[in-house]
Design an enzyme around this catalytic site. Structure first.
Site, PDB file in Angstrom:
ATOM      1  N   HIS A 124      35.396  57.838   9.688  1.00  0.00           N
ATOM      2  CA  HIS A 124      35.154  56.887   8.598  1.00  0.00           C
ATOM      3  C   HIS A 124      34.444  57.542   7.406  1.00  0.00           C
ATOM      4  O   HIS A 124      34.469  57.004   6.310  1.00  0.00           O
ATOM      5  CB  HIS A 124      34.365  55.670   9.098  1.00  0.00           C
ATOM      6  CG  HIS A 124      32.905  55.904   9.330  1.00  0.00           C
ATOM      7  ND1 HIS A 124      32.364  56.104  10.583  1.00  0.00           N
ATOM      8  CD2 HIS A 124      31.849  55.960   8.476  1.00  0.00           C
ATOM      9  CE1 HIS A 124      31.060  56.264  10.486  1.00  0.00           C
ATOM     10  NE2 HIS A 124      30.718  56.185   9.212  1.00  0.00           N
ATOM     11  N   ASP A 154      36.716  57.475  16.064  1.00  0.00           N
ATOM     12  CA  ASP A 154      35.917  57.702  14.859  1.00  0.00           C
ATOM     13  C   ASP A 154      35.451  59.151  14.755  1.00  0.00           C
ATOM     14  O   ASP A 154      34.293  59.426  14.434  1.00  0.00           O
ATOM     15  CB  ASP A 154      34.718  56.750  14.825  1.00  0.00           C
ATOM     16  CG  ASP A 154      34.070  56.696  13.434  1.00  0.00           C
ATOM     17  OD1 ASP A 154      34.739  57.095  12.459  1.00  0.00           O
ATOM     18  OD2 ASP A 154      32.906  56.282  13.328  1.00  0.00           O
ATOM     19  N   GLY A 235      24.532  57.822   5.791  1.00  0.00           N
ATOM     20  CA  GLY A 235      24.511  59.239   5.463  1.00  0.00           C
ATOM     21  C   GLY A 235      24.307  60.108   6.687  1.00  0.00           C
ATOM     22  O   GLY A 235      24.672  61.280   6.711  1.00  0.00           O
ATOM     23  N   ASN A 236      23.717  59.531   7.766  1.00  0.00           N
ATOM     24  CA  ASN A 236      23.566  60.253   9.025  1.00  0.00           C
ATOM     25  C   ASN A 236      24.886  60.345   9.789  1.00  0.00           C
ATOM     26  O   ASN A 236      25.017  61.143  10.714  1.00  0.00           O
ATOM     27  CB  ASN A 236      22.555  59.555   9.940  1.00  0.00           C
ATOM     28  CG  ASN A 236      21.148  60.112   9.796  1.00  0.00           C
ATOM     29  OD1 ASN A 236      20.241  59.388   9.430  1.00  0.00           O
ATOM     30  ND2 ASN A 236      20.984  61.395  10.070  1.00  0.00           N
ATOM     31  N   SER A 237      25.845  59.498   9.427  1.00  0.00           N
ATOM     32  CA  SER A 237      27.102  59.449  10.166  1.00  0.00           C
ATOM     33  C   SER A 237      27.764  60.819  10.207  1.00  0.00           C
ATOM     34  O   SER A 237      27.911  61.483   9.187  1.00  0.00           O
ATOM     35  CB  SER A 237      28.058  58.449   9.513  1.00  0.00           C
ATOM     36  OG  SER A 237      27.586  57.138   9.650  1.00  0.00           O
ATOM     37  N   GLY A 293      49.992  53.193  31.339  1.00  0.00           N
ATOM     38  CA  GLY A 293      50.916  52.054  31.420  1.00  0.00           C
ATOM     39  C   GLY A 293      50.358  50.818  32.081  1.00  0.00           C
ATOM     40  O   GLY A 293      51.110  50.041  32.688  1.00  0.00           O
TER      41      GLY A 293
END
Length: 482
Positions: A124, A154, A235-237, A293
């Site tokens: 992200h 992510d 901002g730490n992401s 499946g």
């Protein structure tokens, strides 16, 4: 006249007080003979003057400071630029301005995993970016190319042209201890702080195996996450979550916050899962989606807590799938996968995230009051191996098969599944990965080849009219070929 006598209780109290007074006096003022028979050790002199600088310096260094010194050189700032379309301003356009679009800057964190410029961050952080750059802690900035992304987890990998970069040591997340130290390193509010030096926050592993019913900053299904109270802010992401040994144990990804700031509920993607995804992205450019499946029943529950108690009941087994070949049946309750118990759909989905294509997955199901052990051979998702048809140079389609239809829960019996789509097609036409084109103009679509031919034929005469399915609902759109 005789004085009245005191009650017995008062006499006892007075006697006790006198005894205590005597004991206290003896302790405070020993007799000369007692003082001579006892030799007290000499009192240590109190330190005077400043404390030696070496003692202070040694006490300041801890396992935390050592871990930070080991990892922080490999932490980077990920800067992005996105272009947003806005209504055209006639006067600005007339004067030569670039009206009709707005450029927005974004920022996140990442860390180097290979000395030749391979960097891990969140999907992200770079989503929709037209330009990605990476700034090292000394301010040196490089243009970055996106190697690949895995939006479901992510995670993203970007690469810069550099050599001999400091590399963050990777640890393990399988044996984390609840309560052990954690260190979140990254660049919170980087534009406000105005430099590239990473900041540090400290906490503990609050919990493991956390499943977030809601969504975080990205679009991923945040399942089997590490929870920490180390402050994670915007901002730490994409930055590393580190243990006291100076090893990366997770990728900071999201927070739960009513205010937008840290309230002590941060979540990180386990590093064991991250390693697998990074290897796939570097080798294939995308993540090989493991497939068994099995589709579970959707619990009729009002909260995530109710879902957690629902059990993992098999609603459908895709024909020809690994589960069908292994003997899994509708109505089975999955109670174990590999070495991990399965108590609910969250546990099952978390186990699937750790699978690799080609490996064997032993599972235990409860069937008719008895436990049955089965073995599944994990395969690629059916759409991965299907033949791709490219349309308009920016759109890849695959023919809808029964296996894909049942796996994805698609209502249409025939059609062309959107496998890959460019940002331009997504923005201008509205198609997304996973959509099923059911009709082009007046023609019903039964294959990817039929969709391609119908688009070319219809577009040569005028606008292309499409009907497509998304989440079991039908939509329509139209566009011109160009």
């Amino acid at each position: 006249m005789p004085r009245p006598s005191l009650p017995m209780m008062s006499r006892c109290s007075l006697v006790g007080l006198l005894a205590l007074a005597l004991i206290g006096c003896e302790g405070a003022n020993p007799s000369r003979s007692e003082a001579q028979s006892r030799t007290l050790p000499p009192a240590s002199p109190l330190p005077t003057g400043p404390v030696p600088a070496q003692s202070v310096a040694s006490s300041r260094r801890t396992a935390i400071t050592t871990a930070v010194e080991r990892v922080s050189p490999a932490v980077v700032t990920v800067q992005t630029e996105t272009v947003e379309r806005i209504p055209v301003d006639f006067y600005e356009y007339f004067l030569g301005g670039r009206s009709g679009e707005r450029r927005n800057a974004g920022i996140g964190s990442g860390f180097v995993v290979r000395a030749d410029g391979v960097i891990v961050t969140n999907a992200h952080v770079i989503a929709g970016a037209t330009r990605v750059s990476v700034a090292m802690r000394d301010g040196t900035t490089y243009d970055a190319t996106v190697v690949g992304t895995d939006e479901s987890n992510d995670l993203a990998v970007v690469r810069i042209k550099a050599k001999d970069l400091p590399v963050a040591p990777l640890g393990r997340s399988a044996d984390l201890i609840v309560g052990e130290w954690t260190i979140a390193i990254g660049n919170p509010f980087g534009f406000v702080l105005g430099n590239n030096e990473p900041s540090v926050s400290v906490g503990v592993v609050s919990a493991v195996g956390r499943n977030l019913a809601g969504r975080g900053e990205g679009g991923g299904a945040y399942i089997d996450m590490i929870q920490t109270d180390a402050a994670i802010n915007p901002g730490n992401s994409g930055g590393p979550l580190v243990n006291a040994s100076g090893e990366v144990i997770g990728v900071n990804s999201s927070i739960y916050s009513p205010s937008g700031g840290s309230v002590g509920l941060g979540f990180a993607i386990p590093i064991d899962r991250t390693k697998r995804i990074v290897e796939d992205l570097l080798e294939h450019g995308n993540v090989r989606q493991p497939w068994v499946g099995i589709r579970l029943e959707t619990p009729q529950a009002s909260s995530a807590r109710d879902v957690a108690k629902a059990g993992a009941i098999v609603a459908r087994v895709v024909p020809g799938s690994p589960a069908a070949k292994a003997g899994v049946q509708t109505g089975d309750q999955v109670i174990g996968a590999g070495t991990r118990p399965v108590r609910n759909p969250f546990d099952w989905e978390a186990r699937l995230l750790d699978l690799r294509v080609g490996e064997t997955l032993p599972i235990t199901v409860r069937r008719g009051g008895r436990e049955v052990r089965l073995s599944l051979q994990v395969a690629d998702a059916p759409e991965v191996t299907a033949q791709k048809v490219t349309v308009l140079k920016e759109l890849q389609l695959i023919t809808l098969t029964d296996a894909i239809r049942q796996e994805r829960g698609i209502a249409s019996r025939a059609g062309a599944v959107v496998y890959r789509v460019s940002d331009r097609i997504r923005d201008e036409i509205g198609l997304q990965e996973g959509d099923v084109i059911a009709q082009v103009g007046q023609s019903r679509i039964n294959s990817a080849e039929a969709a391609s031919a119908a688009i070319d034929q219809t577009g040569a005469r005028g606008p292309v009219f499409l009907v497509f399915e998304r989440n079991r609902q039908y939509y329509q759109t139209s566009f011109y070929l160009r």
